[in-house]
Design an enzyme around this catalytic site. Structure first.
Site, short mmCIF file in Angstrom:
data_model
loop_
_atom_site.label_atom_id
_atom_site.label_comp_id
_atom_site.label_asym_id
_atom_site.label_seq_id
_atom_site.Cartn_x
_atom_site.Cartn_y
_atom_site.Cartn_z
N GLY A 52 0.83 -1.21 0.00
CA GLY A 52 0.00 0.00 0.00
C GLY A 52 0.86 1.25 0.00
O GLY A 52 1.93 1.30 -0.61
N SER A 53 0.42 2.26 0.71
CA SER A 53 1.02 3.59 0.60
C SER A 53 2.45 3.63 1.09
O SER A 53 3.19 4.56 0.74
CB SER A 53 0.20 4.61 1.38
OG SER A 53 -1.13 4.55 0.96
N THR A 54 2.88 2.69 1.91
CA THR A 54 4.28 2.74 2.37
C THR A 54 5.23 2.49 1.22
O THR A 54 6.42 2.74 1.35
CB THR A 54 4.54 1.70 3.47
OG1 THR A 54 4.01 0.44 3.07
CG2 THR A 54 3.91 2.12 4.79
N PHE A 55 4.73 2.04 0.08
CA PHE A 55 5.61 1.82 -1.06
C PHE A 55 5.74 3.07 -1.91
O PHE A 55 6.61 3.16 -2.78
CB PHE A 55 5.06 0.66 -1.90
CG PHE A 55 6.08 0.04 -2.81
CD1 PHE A 55 6.10 0.35 -4.18
CD2 PHE A 55 7.05 -0.81 -2.32
CE1 PHE A 55 7.06 -0.21 -5.01
CE2 PHE A 55 8.00 -1.37 -3.15
CZ PHE A 55 8.01 -1.08 -4.50
N LYS A 56 4.91 4.05 -1.66
CA LYS A 56 4.94 5.26 -2.51
C LYS A 56 6.29 5.95 -2.51
O LYS A 56 6.78 6.35 -3.57
CB LYS A 56 3.83 6.24 -2.09
CG LYS A 56 2.45 5.77 -2.51
CD LYS A 56 1.36 6.70 -2.00
CE LYS A 56 0.00 6.16 -2.41
NZ LYS A 56 -1.10 6.77 -1.64
#
Lengths: 171, 610
Positions: free
Chosen positions: B328-332
């Site tokens: 999810g967003s931690t990969f952004k």
């Protein structure tokens, strides 16, 4: 009266006939002992001079016997010393082994008790009602270290390995 | 009496035989006495010879077997499994000696009631009546206890040996037969369940079954030997046959990179959060970005390795390396770094975010589309602060599908980390053909869904963002150390440069704004520059598509931004209730862990407190 060999006579005496073969006998006349003594001794001396040359093999044997006695005595002493030394080292080994076993046991117990205490302390610290407060960032101080030369830690060396005994100790 | 002429002829001349009446009786004559003495001596010697024959030849083999049995004994030198210690030397796993007690009532040489009376106080938890009942059950081979301590075993050995009891008025007490002690090693984990997810446990045969005990079996196990040695009469050993290294004493222990105090703190905080939100499971990983050393690795629920049999088997694997999830967003931030590194975007690149974007035949929305609508024209920092999916999709459209896929592969998303825990799995990307065929795959990958990786892999990627672009190997083992702090063995670790150092610096600054102004505000700590990113990812449902209710919340932070040292990831899987997001569930965990980390590692603040 016992037969007696001439060579063991010391002086006065019994002019008994010797039975040992090969020896020249001297029979001074009875009753003429006082006068014939010098003559007997003279005869004795001349007999001794003919017997003075012992055979070489006998000399060698006697020499060998002396040497081997000395050697035997030396070797007996040496073997006693070695024996005592082996018994001593075995005793030493056993003493050190007992110490090792005791130390290992103490280490086990110490580690067990020490670490259990840490765990218990941690559990107690977590319990809510003991009046302990977790250290908080707000109450910590950070200070710059003082300038100046610092003592360097001595670099560590590995523990010495056990002394390597290349040959087993014992008999 | 023989005629004198046959013997001493001269004697006959000198001393003629007196007449019979004057002779002494035959038993008083000197010759007879000589012969008598000779006869006695010869008979004595003959008796000795006969005895010698009897002992040596008739009973020879039996007696020499008896002697060998008395003289030889088996010793088992103490060669325990190597202990495991943490960074400060706290012992995490160690061997203790325990004894099994076998009882053979058929061999008792004292009445059973007396045996029960003397055994009961030593065992401590069995009454004599219960012991008598056990004695009655079998004739021999009753296993009374498997875990006797060393002092209890000593007391039993005292019973076994004969002794003079001074209280018994000088009576000797014979040794008690029928008791048998077997020594064995038992692994003891003094820290309870604090480090179980890393250590694992050993089974009854002293073989590791999970965690580091399993994967490092070769480093930890030392072959035990039984030596046959000879004994003197006093019981001392003859060390002739014992070679110099047979006893094999050494003081090496396996040192881990963990910090026990931080590990305990992480467990405590994580456990509180998991219980509060009734989550399925949670994990906290703290890693040093410079070399990949793992300072803390906590996962809930966990078990006590001293009582591993009571735990469900699913706990024996460490899910931070054995399970994959969609980040999810931690990969952004990782995607942003890839784009910056390839020169496709700049930090001040702006995109227009209307709140939704079309990709292939699907529409992608921001997570806050219903409440916020669009965000308008936003730059990269703002995209991260509000965690805009649409913004990320548009940013990553600067890559072609092939370029994006290649960049992702270059990060090692489908490669193993090489961490020492067993059962490590690799992440999953869609196959290249599928990825490049349509625009939906790069779009979902842009905001961290549609592919999976392990939590540890995500930590490694964020460490690369923090340390100047190097992929380090996460590892738990520092090496084999002796008591003088000298390392006899250290693992050889690989690092690989995947990003430019300037990229890493830029991304850190962008992520710092998330903590300063964005969804990571919860984890702000005055005086410290922290870079972070929240994540609230939907979990794939078993029936295809995504589960509307199940999410996995996470927060990852690197700090201090001016000289990055640590990365902290907190994951909470399926928290229940409303308002469960990365910012509300996982970020507080990271904040508490950061505070403890600062205090324990004494990290100085980046700027003076205002």
């Amino acid at each position: 009266m016992d037969p007696v060999s001439l060579s063991s006579r010391t002086g006065r005496s019994n002019p008994a006939p010797s039975r040992a073969p090969g020896k020249v006998l001297a029979f001074p006349a009875r009753g003429s002992q006082q006068k014939s003594r010098p003559r007997r001794w003279g005869i004795l001396r001349s007999q001794a001079s003919t017997q003075h040359r012992k055979p070489v093999w006998l000399t060698a044997l006697i020499f060998l016997q002396h040497v081997s006695s000395v050697a035997t005595f030396g070797m007996v002493t040496a073997s006693l010393v070695v024996y005592i030394w082996t018994v001593y080292t075995q005793q030493l080994w056993n003493r050190e082994h007992r110490k090792l076993v005791t130390l290992q046991r103490n280490e086990r117990q110490l580690i067990g008790v020490n670490e259990s205490l840490k765990e218990q302390l941690a559990q107690q610290a977590d319990a809510a009602d003991n009046g302990l407060v977790a250290p908080m960032l707000e109450s910590s101080l950070f200070m710059k270290p003082a300038p100046g030369p610092y003592l360097q830690p001595v670099p560590k060396e590995p523990t010495a390995n056990q002394v390597e005994l290349k040959a087993p100790v014992g008999y | 009496m023989s005629p004198p002429s046959l013997r001493f002829r001269d004697k006959a001349k000198r001393s003629p035989i007196p007449p019979r009446s004057q002779r002494r009786p035959w038993w008083d004559r000197s010759r007879f006495r000589v012969i008598l003495v000779w006869l006695i001596l010869v008979l004595g010697a003959g008796g000795l010879l006969a005895n010698l024959y009897r002992l040596q030849i008739l009973n020879g083999t039996k007696l020499s077997d008896l002697a060998r049995a008395q003289q030889t004994t088996m010793i088992r030198p103490y060669i325990p499994r190597r202990p495991i210690v943490d960074q400060q030397g706290n012992v995490l796993a160690t061997d203790q000696l325990v004894y099994e007690l076998y009882v053979h009532p058929v061999l008792f040489n004292q009445p059973e009631s007396l045996v029960a009376q003397t055994l009961s106080p030593i065992l401590g938890d069995t009454t004599p009546q219960e012991l008598l009942k056990r004695f009655a059950s079998q004739k021999s081979g009753i296993r009374l206890r498997t875990n006797l301590r060393e002092d209890q075993a000593d007391a039993i050995r005292v019973l076994q040996s004969p002794s003079e009891d001074p209280q018994d008025e000088g009576k000797n007490r014979p040794g008690l037969n029928g008791l048998e002690l077997n020594q064995r090693y038992q692994r003891y984990y003094p820290q309870g369940d604090a480090v179980a997810e890393v250590l694992g446990y050993v089974n009854g045969d002293h073989v590791g079954q999970a965690g580091l005990e399993y994967s490092q079996q070769k480093l930890l196990e030392r072959s035990g030997i039984t030596l046959q040695v000879e004994r003197t009469g006093k019981g001392d050993l003859l060390p002739v046959q014992i070679s110099s290294d047979a006893l094999n004493s050494e003081d090496l222990s396996l040192q881990l990179t963990l910090n026990l105090a931080l590990q305990r703190e992480a467990h405590r905080i994580l456990r509180e959060t998991v219980e509060k939100f009734k989550a399925k499971r949670g994990a906290v990983i703290v890693m040093d970005v410079r070399d990949g050393a793992i300072i803390a690795l906590a996962s809930e629920p966990t078990y006590n390795p001293n009582a591993y049999a009571l735990a469900p088997m699913s706990l024996f694997k460490n899910w931070t390396v054995t399970d994959v999830y969609e980040p999810g967003s931690t990969f952004k931030p990782v995607n942003v770094a890839l784009a910056l590194d390839a020169g496709k975007i700049k930090p001040d690149t702006q995109v227009y975010d209307p709140g939704e974007v079309k990709a292939d035949r699907w529409t992608i929305y921001n997570h806050d589309y219903r409440t916020q609508g669009g965000h308008g024209l936003i730059d990269v920092a703002k995209i991260l602060q509000v965690s805009s999916n649409v913004g990320m999709v548009k940013l990553m459209r600067n890559f072609t599908g092939k370029e994006f896929y290649q960049a992702l592969l270059n990060l090692g998303l489908e490669e193993k980390l090489g961490i020492e825990l067993p059962g490590e799995v690799v992440g999953h990307l869609k196959p290249k053909a599928v990825f490049t065929r349509s625009s939906i795959e790069p779009a979902t990958t842009a905001f961290g869904q549609g592919f999976s990786l392990t939590p540890m892999k995500l930590v490694q990627l964020h460490a690369a963002l923090a340390n100047g672009g190097k992929l380090v190997t996460p590892h738990l083992i520092e090496g084999l150390v002796d008591t003088q702090d000298y390392f006899h063995w250290r693992p050889v670790l690989k690092t690989r440069q995947v990003l430019k150092p300037e990229t890493s610096k830029t991304v850190m600054q962008l992520m710092e704004t998330v903590v300063d102004k964005g969804s990571g505000k919860v984890s702000r700590i005055p005086g410290y520059r922290i870079a972070g990113k929240t994540g609230t990812a939907q979990k794939a449902s078993a029936y295809g598509g995504y589960d509307a209710t199940a999410k996995i919340t996470s927060f990852i932070a690197s700090f201090p931004v001016d000289d990055p040292r640590y990365v902290v990831l907190a994951l909470v899987d399926e928290p229940k209730g409303a308002n469960t997001f990365g910012s509300t569930v996982a970020a507080p965990v990271v904040r508490s862990v950061l505070e403890s980390l600062i205090l324990l590692e004494k990290v100085p603040p980046s700027q003076p407190l205002r």
